[in-house]
Write a protein that holds these residues in place. Structure first.
Motif, short mmCIF file in Angstrom:
data_model
loop_
_atom_site.label_atom_id
_atom_site.label_comp_id
_atom_site.label_asym_id
_atom_site.label_seq_id
_atom_site.Cartn_x
_atom_site.Cartn_y
_atom_site.Cartn_z
N TYR A 191 51.35 38.27 33.78
CA TYR A 191 50.44 39.41 33.84
C TYR A 191 49.49 39.38 32.65
O TYR A 191 49.90 39.16 31.51
N VAL A 192 48.19 39.57 32.89
CA VAL A 192 47.19 39.54 31.82
C VAL A 192 46.41 40.84 31.83
O VAL A 192 46.33 41.54 32.84
N ASP A 193 45.82 41.17 30.68
CA ASP A 193 45.01 42.37 30.59
C ASP A 193 43.71 42.20 31.36
O ASP A 193 43.34 41.10 31.77
N LYS A 194 43.02 43.32 31.57
CA LYS A 194 41.85 43.33 32.44
C LYS A 194 40.75 42.40 31.94
O LYS A 194 40.15 41.66 32.73
N GLU A 195 40.48 42.40 30.63
CA GLU A 195 39.41 41.55 30.11
C GLU A 195 39.73 40.08 30.32
O GLU A 195 38.85 39.31 30.74
N THR A 196 40.98 39.68 30.05
CA THR A 196 41.36 38.28 30.27
C THR A 196 41.25 37.91 31.73
O THR A 196 40.76 36.82 32.08
N LEU A 197 41.69 38.82 32.62
CA LEU A 197 41.62 38.54 34.05
C LEU A 197 40.19 38.30 34.50
O LEU A 197 39.91 37.35 35.25
N PHE A 198 39.26 39.13 34.03
CA PHE A 198 37.87 38.96 34.44
C PHE A 198 37.25 37.71 33.82
O PHE A 198 36.33 37.12 34.40
N GLU A 199 37.73 37.29 32.67
CA GLU A 199 37.27 36.01 32.13
C GLU A 199 37.76 34.86 33.00
O GLU A 199 37.02 33.89 33.24
N PRO A 222 34.49 44.40 33.15
CA PRO A 222 34.23 44.27 31.71
C PRO A 222 33.00 43.40 31.48
O PRO A 222 32.68 42.52 32.29
N ASN A 223 32.32 43.67 30.39
CA ASN A 223 31.15 42.87 30.05
C ASN A 223 31.60 41.55 29.43
O ASN A 223 32.01 41.51 28.28
N ILE A 224 31.53 40.48 30.20
CA ILE A 224 31.95 39.16 29.74
C ILE A 224 30.78 38.50 29.04
O ILE A 224 29.78 38.15 29.67
N SER A 225 30.89 38.33 27.73
CA SER A 225 29.76 37.81 26.95
C SER A 225 29.67 36.29 26.96
O SER A 225 28.60 35.73 26.74
N LEU A 226 30.78 35.60 27.22
CA LEU A 226 30.78 34.14 27.18
C LEU A 226 30.34 33.56 28.52
O LEU A 226 30.60 34.12 29.58
N SER A 227 29.68 32.42 28.45
CA SER A 227 29.25 31.73 29.67
C SER A 227 30.43 31.05 30.33
O SER A 227 31.51 30.91 29.74
N LYS A 228 30.21 30.58 31.55
CA LYS A 228 31.26 29.86 32.27
C LYS A 228 31.69 28.62 31.50
O LYS A 228 32.88 28.30 31.41
N VAL A 229 30.71 27.92 30.91
CA VAL A 229 31.02 26.71 30.13
C VAL A 229 31.90 27.07 28.93
O VAL A 229 32.92 26.42 28.66
N SER A 230 31.54 28.13 28.22
CA SER A 230 32.30 28.55 27.04
C SER A 230 33.69 29.03 27.41
O SER A 230 34.67 28.77 26.69
N LEU A 231 33.79 29.75 28.52
CA LEU A 231 35.09 30.24 28.96
C LEU A 231 36.02 29.09 29.31
O LEU A 231 37.22 29.12 29.01
N ARG A 232 35.49 28.06 29.91
CA ARG A 232 36.33 26.90 30.25
C ARG A 232 36.80 26.18 28.98
O ARG A 232 37.95 25.73 28.91
N SER A 251 53.94 47.34 41.04
CA SER A 251 52.66 47.76 41.61
C SER A 251 51.84 48.60 40.64
O SER A 251 50.62 48.69 40.77
N SER A 252 52.53 49.21 39.66
CA SER A 252 51.82 50.04 38.69
C SER A 252 50.82 49.23 37.88
O SER A 252 49.85 49.77 37.34
N ASN A 253 51.05 47.92 37.76
CA ASN A 253 50.14 47.06 37.01
C ASN A 253 48.99 46.55 37.87
O ASN A 253 48.09 45.90 37.36
N TYR A 254 49.05 46.82 39.17
CA TYR A 254 48.06 46.25 40.07
C TYR A 254 47.30 47.36 40.81
O TYR A 254 46.71 48.21 40.18
#
Length: 685
Positions: free
Chosen positions: A570-578, A490-500, A294-297
């Motif tokens: 488990y992924v870091d916060k930036e990856t999760l938001f991407e 987090p500020n996600i700079s890539l578009s949905k298309v680029s993230l995919r 739970s410490s990670n969540y």
């Protein structure tokens, strides 16, 4: 002859910089330039440096606003024009032949780094040999960087000072090595330099004079806390960036060396912080939590919020992480800028020893902390896990600490999937089963702790607040409702298309995402079952499961749709938001959630979300318009089947039309009428 750029970061060293510059000017090796970067000095340092530059074309002076020594060193690097670089701190000086001797050895061996020792000079003129690494070179004059690092760690001479050594400039450039942090910036860069150096050697004669002055950045009592935090963050960075193995034996040995070196850094950091808290009179908040998944969540997110909120506060925060089964000894680290003491778990051999062992364990932790705290300081003990009422009681009686408990979950809610009606029935009737006995005993213990020991009990959702008041009989004056904080996305700079494209998804995929622990109570197994039913007729439907936990059980449920369901771990916060940002629908099917933080996270990036209307999830759906409730049929059949049917219908509706029901977006509003920092402020005053 190759040019050497002598780099001098300077800050308020007007009393010493003349001797420093003159010692560089007088080098017997003449093909040098001198870069002085003044880091916003206010004592005339820059004027003295400019005076020397007027009569010596080799000297270049750059004046910047005060950003710290790391950025001053980086600015030096950006302006260096030589093939080699030598750092000299502005309050130190060097012997006339240092550059010549270093360059001669670099030329003879083609070394990327040439180390030299120092002479430490105290304020009374006493000279002591310092930073001698010659023992690492006893078998051979020339080593690879990783081998050199390993030997230095083994020999106890892994001194991280960057000054006084000659470096090939390309070592920094090719490997993007920079300095970081306000303190111990050379400690950070040291392993990265050696990891990438092909050849390293050393000269025996010490010709660098290291001035020890009482008010320097490394000899000032007032910055022990900041230095401890800096070292703790450096250790975390090493664990993240360096403690990975490839197939080569030398790299595995290098990783082992980094691990031992990191342990040493953590001990240095702990010693600094121990000294700080023993001598500080600032109020202190102890954030008590238990090491668990739970410490990670959710709980981890909650503690990060407190850490961020307390950054500029007039009190200190110290996180106490208890019962860490992955540790064998007490350890210091830094979590989200907050110092943290982690205590290993004490294993119980026999069940009848359990209660006694738990008490002894908590007393040992208390004794360790009490020996490091001053008697007169104001103290808040903020508990974030059940089972630690004894240590809270000890702090309350010994230090007159104020006790806060945040209810992240209730023990009975796990056992009964949050069914309050069933709980009330169990509490009123005589216990029949062992499970009912456990529930009643745990409930009674919790109620006594909340009412007798705690100054405040914090509920993170309205349904919890009502239960605590109505069933636990906690008076409203000590019961607070503070919703879990709105996430800072987090500020996600890539578009949905680029993230995919980045993560290998097709643009036509219809992506559903689940995030959290892989656990029976999270509804993940029902989600997988429903997904398999719907995915048969929807070839573009994909499911991302972002989290760790009961993998082995989950794999058997996923079969045979392994290609349609992605498990990330488990992924870091930036990856999760991407992953949120590239998805089309978030789903939170938990059988019970005290709050439901992940639903707020998903909604914060505009992702439409469906949730099981349990506990805090129902409240979130009422407050955030982009969160929709799963429609359960009003049928009297098995709850598991009901949940599977509801998820199947939601996925079918989503996959066939991406209809407006699941495609609207809105801002996230989860206001806190009372911030935790406000509670701290009131208790301290």
């Amino acid at each position: 002859m190759s040019k050497i750029s002598v780099l001098v970061p300077a800050y308020n060293t007007g009393l010493y910089i003349e001797k420093c510059i003159e010692s560089i000017q007088n080098q017997t090796y003449t093909n040098i330039d001198i870069i002085v970067v003044d880091d916003g000095s206010t004592d005339g340092t820059v004027e003295i440096a400019c005076h020397y530059a007027e009569s010596d074309a080799r000297i270049k002076v750059i004046s910047t606003i005060h950003k710290g020594v790391a950025e001053a060193r980086n600015e030096c690097l950006r302006n260096a024009t030589g093939d080699y670089i030598l750092f000299v701190d502005s309050d130190d000086w060097i012997a006339p032949s240092l550059c010549e001797n270093l360059y001669h050895e670099a030329k003879r061996t083609s070394a990327d780094i040439v180390f030299s020792a120092m002479i430490s000079v105290s304020s009374d003129g006493t000279e002591v040999l310092f930073g001698d690494r010659s023992i690492a070179f006893q078998d051979t004059e020339l080593l690879t960087g990783p081998d050199c690092f390993i030997r230095m760690v083994d020999a106890g001479c892994a001194y991280p000072m960057v000054a006084g050594n000659l470096y090939r400039k390309s070592l920094f450039e090719k490997n993007d090595i920079v300095f970081k942090g306000e303190y111990h910036e050379d400690e950070y860069s040291f392993p990265f330099l050696l990891k990438n150096a092909e050849k390293v050697c050393s000269i025996a004669e010490p010709q660098y004079y290291y001035r020890q002055r009482p008010k320097s950045i490394m000899n000032c009592d007032s910055n022990f806390k900041e230095r401890a935090v800096a070292l703790g963050e450096i250790a975390s960075q090493f664990e993240k960036d360096l403690l990975t193995c490839d197939a080569s034996l030398i790299h595995r040995r290098f990783v082992s060396g980094v691990s031992r070196h990191t342990s040493i850094i953590k001990k240095k950091a702990r010693a600094l912080y121990d000294t700080y808290i023993a001598n500080s009179d600032r109020p202190l908040v102890l954030l008590l939590t238990e090491k668990s998944i739970s410490s990670n969540y959710g709980i981890g997110t909650y503690l990060r919020y407190i850490a961020e909120s307390s950054t500029d506060s007039p009190w200190d925060c110290l996180q106490i992480e208890l019962n860490a089964y992955d540790k064998s000894e007490q350890e210091f680290s830094v979590k989200d800028g907050v110092p943290c003491y982690t205590f290993p778990a004490r294993r119980v051999v026999y069940s009848y020893e359990k209660d006694d062992c738990i008490k002894k364990y908590q007393y040992c932790v208390f004794s360790y902390l009490a020996s490091r705290l001053g008697n007169s300081r104001k103290l808040i003990c903020h508990v974030n896990a059940y089972g630690y009422d004894y240590i809270a009681f000890l702090f309350k009686t010994r230090f007159e600490a104020r006790i806060i408990f945040t209810v992240h979950y209730m023990d009975w809610a796990f056992r009964l999937n949050g069914n309050r009606d069933q709980l009330e029935h169990i509490l009123k009737a005589p216990a029949i089963t062992p499970e009912e006995t456990l529930i009643k005993e745990a409930f009674t213990k919790e109620r006594l702790f909340f009412n007798d020991c705690c100054d405040y009990v914090i509920a993170i959702a309205k349904h919890s607040y009502d239960t605590l008041h109505q069933l636990y009989n906690i008076p409203r004056e000590k019961l607070l409702l503070i919703y879990n904080s709105t996430p800072n996305s987090p500020n996600i700079s890539l578009s949905k298309v680029s993230l995919r494209d980045k993560y290998g998804f097709a643009q036509t995929d219809k992506i559903v995402i689940f995030a959290g622990r892989i656990d029976w109570g999270k509804g993940i197994f029902e989600l997988v079952q429903a997904f398999k039913q719907v995915a048969v007729n929807n070839a573009d439907l994909k499911l991302i499961i972002a989290g760790d936990g009961a993998y082995s059980s989950l794999y058997t449920h996923i079969k045979p749709m392994w290609s349609r369901i992605l498990l990330t771990g488990y992924v870091d916060k930036e990856t999760l938001f991407e992953l949120y940002s590239l998805s089309d629908l978030g789903i939170v099917p938990s059988l019970h959630e005290e709050f439901g933080y992940v639903a707020v996270e998903m909604a914060s990036v505009g992702l439409p979300v469906v949730v099981n209307p349990k506990g805090g999830l129902k409240e979130i759906a009422h407050k955030i318009s982009s969160v929709t409730i799963l429609n359960h049929d009003e049928l009297n059949h098995d709850e598991e089947c009901d949940l599977i049917d509801s998820i199947s219908k939601a996925l079918t509706t989503f996959s066939t039309s991406l209809c407006k029901e699941y495609h609207h977006k809105s801002s996230v509003i989860m206001s806190n009428d009372l911030e935790i920092t406000y509670v701290y402020h009131n208790l301290f005053h």
